[in-house]
Design an enzyme around this catalytic site. Structure first.
Site, mmCIF file in Angstrom:
data_model
loop_
_atom_site.group_PDB
_atom_site.id
_atom_site.type_symbol
_atom_site.label_atom_id
_atom_site.label_comp_id
_atom_site.label_asym_id
_atom_site.label_seq_id
_atom_site.Cartn_x
_atom_site.Cartn_y
_atom_site.Cartn_z
ATOM 1 N N ARG A 243 11.354 -1.976 12.305
ATOM 2 C CA ARG A 243 10.065 -1.693 12.935
ATOM 3 C C ARG A 243 9.799 -2.695 14.042
ATOM 4 N NH1 ARG A 243 5.274 -0.389 8.691
ATOM 5 N NH2 ARG A 243 4.150 -1.477 10.332
ATOM 6 N N ARG B 195 10.810 -7.848 5.039
ATOM 7 C CA ARG B 195 10.940 -6.427 5.363
ATOM 8 C C ARG B 195 11.508 -6.248 6.780
ATOM 9 N NH1 ARG B 195 5.608 -2.685 5.400
ATOM 10 N NH2 ARG B 195 5.394 -3.352 7.544
ATOM 11 N N ARG C 58 -9.948 2.222 8.843
ATOM 12 C CA ARG C 58 -9.729 0.780 9.029
ATOM 13 C C ARG C 58 -10.810 0.125 9.862
ATOM 14 N NH1 ARG C 58 -3.370 -0.779 9.304
ATOM 15 N NH2 ARG C 58 -2.680 1.105 8.314
ATOM 16 N N ARG D 255 -1.526 -8.915 13.081
ATOM 17 C CA ARG D 255 -1.999 -7.776 12.281
ATOM 18 C C ARG D 255 -2.875 -8.235 11.119
ATOM 19 N NH1 ARG D 255 3.424 -5.579 11.683
ATOM 20 N NH2 ARG D 255 2.840 -4.684 9.694
ATOM 21 N N LYS E 242 0.806 -1.224 0.000
ATOM 22 C CA LYS E 242 0.000 0.000 0.000
ATOM 23 C C LYS E 242 0.838 1.273 0.000
ATOM 24 C CE LYS E 242 -2.483 -0.660 3.609
ATOM 25 N NZ LYS E 242 -1.950 -0.341 4.733
HETATM 26 P P1 ADP Z 1 0.642 -1.976 8.081
HETATM 27 O O1 ADP Z 1 0.005 -1.682 6.769
HETATM 28 O O2 ADP Z 1 1.842 -2.833 7.954
HETATM 29 O O3 ADP Z 1 -0.331 -2.417 9.123
HETATM 30 P P2 ADP Z 1 0.798 0.842 8.831
HETATM 31 O O4 ADP Z 1 2.030 1.629 8.751
HETATM 32 O O5 ADP Z 1 -0.304 1.203 7.915
HETATM 33 O O6 ADP Z 1 1.278 -0.649 8.647
HETATM 34 O O7 ADP Z 1 0.229 0.884 10.322
HETATM 35 C C1 ADP Z 1 1.041 0.540 11.427
HETATM 36 C C2 ADP Z 1 0.214 0.539 12.715
HETATM 37 O O8 ADP Z 1 -0.310 1.866 12.950
HETATM 38 C C3 ADP Z 1 -1.020 -0.364 12.696
HETATM 39 O O9 ADP Z 1 -0.724 -1.704 13.004
HETATM 40 C C4 ADP Z 1 -1.869 0.309 13.796
HETATM 41 O O10 ADP Z 1 -1.407 0.006 15.089
HETATM 42 C C5 ADP Z 1 -1.592 1.786 13.557
HETATM 43 N N1 ADP Z 1 -2.599 2.374 12.637
HETATM 44 C C6 ADP Z 1 -2.375 2.849 11.384
HETATM 45 N N2 ADP Z 1 -3.513 3.297 10.827
HETATM 46 C C7 ADP Z 1 -4.495 3.092 11.734
HETATM 47 C C8 ADP Z 1 -5.904 3.318 11.762
HETATM 48 N N3 ADP Z 1 -6.544 3.862 10.703
HETATM 49 N N4 ADP Z 1 -6.581 2.981 12.876
HETATM 50 C C9 ADP Z 1 -5.974 2.459 13.931
HETATM 51 N N5 ADP Z 1 -4.657 2.201 13.979
HETATM 52 C C10 ADP Z 1 -3.921 2.497 12.900
#
Ligand code: ADP
Length: 191
Positions: free
Chosen positions: A133, A127, A88, A144, A13
């Site tokens: 991370r 990754r 989400r 996740r 993404k």
């Molecule tokens: P990934 O796509 O690998 O899950 P992201 O960088 O998009 O990684 O998100 C990392 C973390 O940030 C998520 O696992 C969550 O804890 C938090 N996060 C990101 N976006 C949201 C959201 N819209 N609502 C709640 N938590 C979020």
């Protein structure tokens, strides 16, 4: 152009969001990146978010919604934006609907990248070797994926019902996937 990018963790993404946003001249707004920046700076928001992120859980809706509201109020997001990783949850969908309605704006497209889940776990483990991370361990990665399936996958139906959904195969070379997304979006911008 106002669009959302969805897809399970590891679907690519973020990479695709950057390419597409650049092409359309709109900001790519990644909630994950904003959280990580706050964690890095040790802000109160970062301290709160880190607990959830490290466990592979979603940050509470109230926290996330306020953060996105502030970000979308910035002048650069006025002509359009690409939201990467938001909404989400169904509660976030409602909140975003409210934000857009308040400014008389509406969404143009929701792009969903589809990738096989075992392929995703393998990508994320790869990754993890370089990302540093703290949420890139196998246990957290699998968790996740489960959280995505339970809380975020249902949003696909919501946006499909609204006629906004563009499902794109996320498997293949980065440039190949970009082409697929841009082709799908081309149909939308032409109306
Ligand atoms: P990934 O796509 O690998 O899950 P992201 O960088 O998009 O990684 O998100 C990392 C973390 O940030 C998520 O696992 C969550 O804890 C938090 N996060 C990101 N976006 C949201 C959201 N819209 N609502 C709640 N938590 C979020």
């Amino acid at each position: 152009m106002r669009m959302i990018f969805m897809g399970p963790p590891g679907a690519g993404k973020g990479t695709q969001a950057a390419v597409v946003a650049e092409k359309y001249g709109i900001p790519a707004i990644s909630t994950g990146d904003i959280f990580r920046a706050n964690v890095g700076e040790g802000t109160p928001l970062g301290l709160e978010a880190k607990r959830y992120m490290d466990a592979g859980e979603y940050v509470p809706d109230s926290v996330t919604n306020n953060m996105v509201r502030d970000r979308l109020a910035q002048p650069d997001a006025e002509p359009g934006f690409l939201l990467d990783g938001y909404p989400r949850t169904l509660a976030q969908v409602e909140e975003l609907d409210g934000m857009l309605a308040a400014s008389g704006a509406s969404l143009d497209a929701v792009v969903v990248l589809t990738v096989d889940s075992e392929e995703l776990v393998q990508r994320l483990l790869k990754r993890a070797e370089t990302s540093g991370r703290s949420d890139d361990t196998e246990e957290v990665i699998r968790h996740r994926q489960d959280v995505y399936t339970e809380q975020t996958a249902p949003l696909i139906d919501v946006y499909r019902d609204r006629g906004l959904l563009l499902e794109v195969d996320g498997l293949g070379e980065v440039t190949e996937v970009s082409e697929r997304i841009l082709t799908a979006l081309d149909g939308v911008s032409r109306g």
